[in-house]
Motif scaffolding. Sequence first.
Motif, PDB file in Angstrom:
ATOM      1  N   THR A 186       0.843  -1.190   0.000  1.00 22.95           N
ATOM      2  CA  THR A 186       0.000   0.000   0.000  1.00 22.95           C
ATOM      3  C   THR A 186       0.881   1.244   0.000  1.00 22.95           C
ATOM      4  N   VAL A 187       0.475   2.240  -0.769  1.00 27.43           N
ATOM      5  CA  VAL A 187       1.089   3.564  -0.705  1.00 27.43           C
ATOM      6  C   VAL A 187      -0.008   4.564  -0.384  1.00 27.43           C
ATOM      7  N   VAL A 188       0.283   5.491   0.518  1.00 28.26           N
ATOM      8  CA  VAL A 188      -0.683   6.490   0.971  1.00 28.26           C
ATOM      9  C   VAL A 188      -0.143   7.885   0.693  1.00 28.26           C
ATOM     10  N   THR A 189      -1.017   8.769   0.212  1.00 28.58           N
ATOM     11  CA  THR A 189      -0.681  10.197   0.125  1.00 28.58           C
ATOM     12  C   THR A 189      -1.869  11.000   0.620  1.00 28.58           C
ATOM     13  N   SER A 190      -1.594  12.130   1.249  1.00 33.69           N
ATOM     14  CA  SER A 190      -2.686  13.037   1.610  1.00 33.69           C
ATOM     15  C   SER A 190      -2.199  14.475   1.463  1.00 33.69           C
ATOM     16  N   CYS A 191      -2.850  15.188   0.568  1.00 35.26           N
ATOM     17  CA  CYS A 191      -2.498  16.583   0.273  1.00 35.26           C
ATOM     18  C   CYS A 191      -1.016  16.716  -0.032  1.00 35.26           C
ATOM     19  N   VAL A 192      -0.533  15.813  -0.871  1.00 35.31           N
ATOM     20  CA  VAL A 192       0.881  15.757  -1.246  1.00 35.31           C
ATOM     21  C   VAL A 192       1.086  16.134  -2.707  1.00 35.31           C
ATOM     22  N   PHE A 193       0.221  15.641  -3.580  1.00 37.15           N
ATOM     23  CA  PHE A 193       0.456  15.863  -5.002  1.00 37.15           C
ATOM     24  C   PHE A 193       0.012  17.231  -5.478  1.00 37.15           C
ATOM     25  N   CYS A 194      -0.268  18.103  -4.535  1.00 37.22           N
ATOM     26  CA  CYS A 194      -0.387  19.526  -4.828  1.00 37.22           C
ATOM     27  C   CYS A 194       0.988  20.181  -4.817  1.00 37.22           C
ATOM     28  N   SER A 195       1.972  19.519  -4.227  1.00 39.84           N
ATOM     29  CA  SER A 195       3.271  20.160  -4.034  1.00 39.84           C
ATOM     30  C   SER A 195       4.457  19.409  -4.637  1.00 39.84           C
ATOM     31  N   VAL A 196       4.283  18.172  -5.077  1.00 39.52           N
ATOM     32  CA  VAL A 196       5.369  17.476  -5.769  1.00 39.52           C
ATOM     33  C   VAL A 196       5.660  18.248  -7.057  1.00 39.52           C
ATOM     34  N   PRO A 197       6.894  18.731  -7.252  1.00 41.79           N
ATOM     35  CA  PRO A 197       7.187  19.592  -8.407  1.00 41.79           C
ATOM     36  C   PRO A 197       6.813  18.976  -9.749  1.00 41.79           C
ATOM     37  N   ASP A 198       7.131  17.700  -9.945  1.00 43.76           N
ATOM     38  CA  ASP A 198       6.743  16.990 -11.166  1.00 43.76           C
ATOM     39  C   ASP A 198       5.816  15.843 -10.745  1.00 43.76           C
ATOM     40  N   PRO A 199       4.505  16.098 -10.696  1.00 41.13           N
ATOM     41  CA  PRO A 199       3.582  15.100 -10.144  1.00 41.13           C
ATOM     42  C   PRO A 199       3.546  13.790 -10.917  1.00 41.13           C
ATOM     43  N   VAL A 200       3.664  13.848 -12.233  1.00 44.92           N
ATOM     44  CA  VAL A 200       3.637  12.610 -13.022  1.00 44.92           C
ATOM     45  C   VAL A 200       4.850  11.746 -12.690  1.00 44.92           C
ATOM     46  N   LYS A 201       6.008  12.360 -12.580  1.00 44.17           N
ATOM     47  CA  LYS A 201       7.217  11.621 -12.219  1.00 44.17           C
ATOM     48  C   LYS A 201       7.074  10.987 -10.839  1.00 44.17           C
ATOM     49  N   GLY A 202       6.514  11.735  -9.892  1.00 41.48           N
ATOM     50  CA  GLY A 202       6.289  11.193  -8.543  1.00 41.48           C
ATOM     51  C   GLY A 202       5.337  10.014  -8.560  1.00 41.48           C
ATOM     52  N   LEU A 203       4.281  10.106  -9.341  1.00 40.51           N
ATOM     53  CA  LEU A 203       3.316   9.004  -9.443  1.00 40.51           C
ATOM     54  C   LEU A 203       3.915   7.798 -10.158  1.00 40.51           C
TER      55      LEU A 203
END
Length: 205
Positions: free
Chosen positions: A108-125
Motif C-alpha cells: 500500500t502507498v498512501v498520500t494526503s495533500c501531497v500531489f499539490c506540491s510534488v514539483p513533477d507530479p507525473v514523475k512522482g506518481l
Amino acid sequence: MTKPDQIKNRYNRVARCYDWMESPMETAKFSKWRRELTRQVTGNTLEVGIGTGKNIPYYPEEVKLTAIDFSKNMLKRAKLKYQDDPRKISFIEMDAQDMIFEDNTFDTVVTSCVFCSVPDPVKGLQEIRRVLKPGGQLLMLEHVRSKQKFLGRLMDWFNFVPLNIWGANINRQTIDNLKKAGFTKMEVNNLWRDIVKLIKVRNIK
C-alpha cells in the motif's frame, strides 16, 4: 515549473507553524477523512509526504509503516511526535520523485495533500507505481482543480498565493496525472464539492 529546492525550502520554512495553520481544516473535516483513508491500509505501507504525521494516529496497529518526506523540518516534527510509537515507524528524508526503494516493495502507498506540491507530479506518481507491488493499492486524499468553469478559473488565478507561501498548488489535475503515470484502475469519491477527493487506485502491471 517551480524548482524542487524552492518547494522544499518553503515547507522547511513553515514547518514550525504548519499544524497551527491547518488546525481549522483538521477540526472541520480532514481528521474524519484521514480515518477513512487509513482504514483501508494493509500490509507493508509507504506514506509519501508524511509531513508532520497527521495520518499516523489513524493507521491500524498491525501496519508496517515507512514514512518519507523531502522536507527535513517537517520530517523532524513527525519524528519527535511519534518516535515512541509502538509500530516502530521508519522515517526517511526522501524525494517522492526519486525514491531509493526497489521495485514492487510495498502493498500500500498512501498520500494526503501531497500531489499539490510534488514539483513533477507525473514523475512522482510513476515512482509510486514502480515501488508498489502488482495488485497493490494507492490510497490518496487529495485536493484538485475544480471542473466547474468559474471555480476552476478562480483556482488558476489565485494559485500563486499558496504556491509562494508554502509550496502547494490548488489547481493540480491529479486524476489526469494518474493516467499519465500509467495507472488505469481507480475509484474516485468526492468528499467536498469536486475538489477534495478520496482516490483508490489498484496497480495493474
